[in-house]
Design a protein around this motif. Structure first.
Motif, PDB file in Angstrom:
ATOM      1  N   ILE A 109      -8.687  -0.803   1.645  1.00 49.70           N
ATOM      2  CA  ILE A 109      -7.780  -1.671   0.883  1.00 49.70           C
ATOM      3  C   ILE A 109      -7.099  -2.683   1.801  1.00 49.70           C
ATOM      4  O   ILE A 109      -6.912  -3.854   1.438  1.00 49.70           O
ATOM      5  N   ILE A 110      -6.730  -2.248   3.007  1.00 51.15           N
ATOM      6  CA  ILE A 110      -6.092  -3.166   3.954  1.00 51.15           C
ATOM      7  C   ILE A 110      -7.025  -4.323   4.287  1.00 51.15           C
ATOM      8  O   ILE A 110      -6.604  -5.489   4.366  1.00 51.15           O
ATOM      9  N   PRO A 119      -0.632  -7.009   4.482  1.00 55.00           N
ATOM     10  CA  PRO A 119      -0.548  -5.620   4.017  1.00 55.00           C
ATOM     11  C   PRO A 119       0.760  -4.970   4.474  1.00 55.00           C
ATOM     12  O   PRO A 119       1.129  -5.066   5.650  1.00 55.00           O
ATOM     13  N   HIS A 140       0.580  -3.393  -6.066  1.00 54.43           N
ATOM     14  CA  HIS A 140       0.792  -2.104  -5.404  1.00 54.43           C
ATOM     15  C   HIS A 140      -0.508  -1.305  -5.472  1.00 54.43           C
ATOM     16  O   HIS A 140      -1.094  -1.161  -6.546  1.00 54.43           O
ATOM     17  N   HIS A 141      -0.936  -0.781  -4.338  1.00 55.61           N
ATOM     18  CA  HIS A 141      -2.199  -0.042  -4.259  1.00 55.61           C
ATOM     19  C   HIS A 141      -1.949   1.440  -4.001  1.00 55.61           C
ATOM     20  O   HIS A 141      -0.957   1.833  -3.393  1.00 55.61           O
ATOM     21  N   LEU A 187       0.856  -1.188   0.000  1.00 54.83           N
ATOM     22  CA  LEU A 187       0.000   0.000   0.000  1.00 54.83           C
ATOM     23  C   LEU A 187       0.886   1.230   0.000  1.00 54.83           C
ATOM     24  O   LEU A 187       1.703   1.423   0.908  1.00 54.83           O
ATOM     25  N   ALA A 231      -7.332   3.744   2.276  1.00 51.84           N
ATOM     26  CA  ALA A 231      -6.285   2.848   2.759  1.00 51.84           C
ATOM     27  C   ALA A 231      -6.844   1.772   3.685  1.00 51.84           C
ATOM     28  O   ALA A 231      -6.495   0.590   3.563  1.00 51.84           O
ATOM     29  N   VAL A 269       2.692  -1.284   4.279  1.00 52.57           N
ATOM     30  CA  VAL A 269       2.588   0.146   3.962  1.00 52.57           C
ATOM     31  C   VAL A 269       3.988   0.713   3.806  1.00 52.57           C
ATOM     32  O   VAL A 269       4.847   0.526   4.675  1.00 52.57           O
TER      33      VAL A 269
END
Length: 443
Positions: free
Chosen positions: A90-91, A101, A65-66, A37, A87, A103
Motif C-alpha cells: 500500500i505504501i 504515506p 485511510h487504508h 495507513l 502495508a 502510518v
C-alpha cells in the motif's frame, strides 16, 4: 544552505491511546497531500467502531485511510507478516500517486516492524506447528504465571531468569517462541545480538564499522522515516481515558459487545470454534462487559463494574504502549541512527494543541520532505529533553530475597533493596524480650 536532494519520505505517528494520534495524522495528510495507513491491529477488523475506537468518518476529513476494517469478524487474526506484506504494498501505491504515506496506530509492534528491518523473532517463526506444540500452545492462555514459569525454567532457564515471576505476558511469550520455533528465546536473541555486532553482517552496531557506519545503520530502515511521538503524562491521560470510556458506553459500546457475543454463539451453534485469546476478542471492553451481557440479574451493578474494569484495562494499556516506545521503539531508533528524526510533541493540554502539537509537527514535516535541516528533537520541550534520552536498559536477572519474600529484576534494585530499612529489619536477629526480661513475679 541549500536543501539536500529530495527523498521519498514516510511519516509515523505513535503514542498512547487517547493522545490525539489520528487527529495529527489527518492534519498532516491534509497539509501535505497524504494518505493514512492504519497501524492499529484491532482497527483492522470490520465493524465495531466503538469497541476499537475507530476515527469517525466525518473526522477523516476526506483523507483516504487504508487497512481499516479489512479483516472480517470470523477470519483468522492477522500476523505481523500479513500486515507487513499488505502495508508495504500500500505504501508503494501511495507513493506511486505522488502522495505522502502516514502510518498511525497504537500497535507499536506493527509500526516498528514496518519501519525497521530488525529481524524480529516473530518474523522467523514457523507457521507449521507440530500437533504436540499446538496442544501445548492452546494450554497457555489458561495457565497462570507460576505454571508457565516452571515450564520455561525447564526449556529455557536463562530466559526464565529475565522475567519477574508475576510477569505473565512475557513468560508466555518466551514459551510461545519455544513452542513455535523449537528454539530457545534466549538463543534467538543472542544470535540477533551477535549478528548486530558482526562487521560482515548488515548489523546495527555502528561502532563495528568505523567506515560507512552511517550506511550500515540506515540499511536497517525500510523507509526514510520521520516519527512523531504524541505524549501526555499519565495523570492527565488517565482522566482523559476515563472520560472516553464513559463516552464509548453512552454511544453504544454495550450494544457492540452484545453483537459480538451473539456472533460467537452463532458460530458455536454451527460447530465453529473461535480462539478468543487473539484478534478482536482481546479488545478492551469485550470481556469486561461480558458478565453484564450474560447475566440477567444485578444489571446495574454489573454495568458499573464493567465500566470500572474497562477504565482500568485502558489505563494499563496506555502504560504498556508508552513502555514499548521507551524500551523497544526508541532503542531501535537509536540503533538505526534515526534519533534526530524522532520528535516528542507534548499533548498535555489539548487547548494548546494548535501551537504545541499541530504547528510544530507541520513545520518539522515541511523541513523533512524538503530535505532541510531539522531542529534538535530535545529542544522542543523539557519533556522531550527528558524522554528522548538514549534508553539504556539494565540487563535483567531475577534475584529472590528469601528474607523478604520479594523478587528483584535489576542489579541496581537488588543493591538498593539490600540497603533498605525493610530488608535490614528482616535480617536483624529477632529478640525474645519475654525470655530476656521475664516477669519478676511481683518483685
Amino acid at each position: 544552505m541549500s536543501p539536500a536532494p529530495p527523498r521519498p519520505p514516510l511519516v509515523a505517528v505513535v503514542g498512547a491511546t487517547g493522545t490525539g494520534k489520528s487527529q495529527l495524522a489527518v492534519a498532516l495528510a491534509q497539509r501535505y497531500n497524504g494518505e493514512i495507513l492504519n497501524g492499529d491491529a484491532l482497527q483492522m477488523y470490520d465493524g465495531l467502531p466503538i469497541t476499537t475506537n475507530k476515527l469517525p468518518l466525518e473526522e477523516m476529513k476526506g483523507i483516504p485511510h487504508h487497512l481499516l476494517g479489512c479483516v472480517k469478524l470470523g477470519e483468522e487474526p492477522w500476523t505481523v507478516k500479513q500486515f507487513l506484506k499488505r502495508a508495504t504494498s500500500i505504501i508503494e501505491e501511495i507513493r506511486s500517486r505522488g502522495r505522502l504515506p502516514i502510518v498511525v496506530g497504537g500497535t507499536h509492534y506493527y509500526t516498528q516492524s514496518l519501519l525497521f528491518r530488525d529481524a524480529l523473532v516473530e518474523e522467523g517463526e514457523s507457521d507449521d506447528l507440530t500437533a504436540d506444540a499446538q496442544r501445548e500452545a492452546w494450554k497457555l492462555p489458561d495457565a497462570n504465571a507460576e505454571e508457565m514459569l516452571k515450564q520455561l525454567q525447564k526449556v529455557d532457564p536463562e530466559m526464565a531468569m529475565r522475567w519477574h515471576p508475576s510477569d505473565q505476558r512475557k513468560i508466555r511469550r518466551s514459551l510461545e517462541i519455544w513452542l513455535k520455533t523449537g528454539k530457545k528465546a534466549s538463543e534467538l536473541y543472542k544470535q540477533q545480538r551477535i549478528q548486530s555486532k558482526d562487521p560482515e553482517s548488515d548489523g546495527w552496531n555502528r561502532s563495528a564499522r568505523p567506515n560507512g557506519s552511517e550506511d550500515s545503520a540506515r540499511a536497517h530502515l525500510r523507509y526514510d522515516s520521520l516519527i512523531f511521538w504524541i505524549h501526555a503524562p499519565s495523570d492527565v491521560l488517565n482522566l482523559r481515558l476515563e472520560e472516553r470510556v464513559d463516552s464509548m458506553v453512552s454511544h453504544g459500546l454495550l450494544e457492540e459487545v452484545a453483537s459480538m457475543q451473539s456472533f460467537l454463539q452463532d458460530q458455536e451453534q454451527q460447530g465453529d470454534s473461535i480462539d478468543q485469546s487473539r484478534g478482536i476478542w482481546v479488545a478492551i471492553g469485550f470481556k469486561e462487559f461480558l458478565p453484564y451481557i450474560l447475566d440477567g440479574s444485578h444489571r446495574e451493578e454489573l454495568r458499573q463494574k464493567g465500566i470500572e474494569r474497562t477504565k482500568i484495562a485502558t489505563r494499563q494499556y496506555a502504560k504498556r504502549q508508552v513502555r514499548w516506545i521507551r524500551l523497544r521503539l526508541q532503542r531501535a531508533v537509536h540503533a538505526a541512527n534515526l534519533a534526530h528524526n524522532m520528535f516528542l510533541l507534548d499533548a498535555t493540554d489539548f487547548s494548546l494543541w494548535s501551537d504545541g502539537v499541530d504547528a510544530k509537527a507541520q513545520d518539522i514535516t515541511a523541513a523533512f520532505i524538503s530535505g532541510f535541516a531539522l531542529p534538535k528533537p530535545d529542544s522542543l520541550s523539557d519533556t522531550a529533553m527528558k524522554l528522548l534520552a538514549s534508553p539504556e536498559e539494565e540487563a535483567k536477572s531475577a534475584t529472590y530475597c528469601e528474607a523478604c519474600d520479594k523478587t528483584l529484576m535489576f542489579h541496581s534494585q537488588w543493591i538498593n533493596h539490600l540497603k533498605s530499612k525493610g530488608h535490614r529489619a528482616s535480617k536483624r536477629p529477632k529478640i525474645d524480650w519475654k525470655t530476656l526480661y521475664p516477669k519478676n513475679n511481683g518483685y
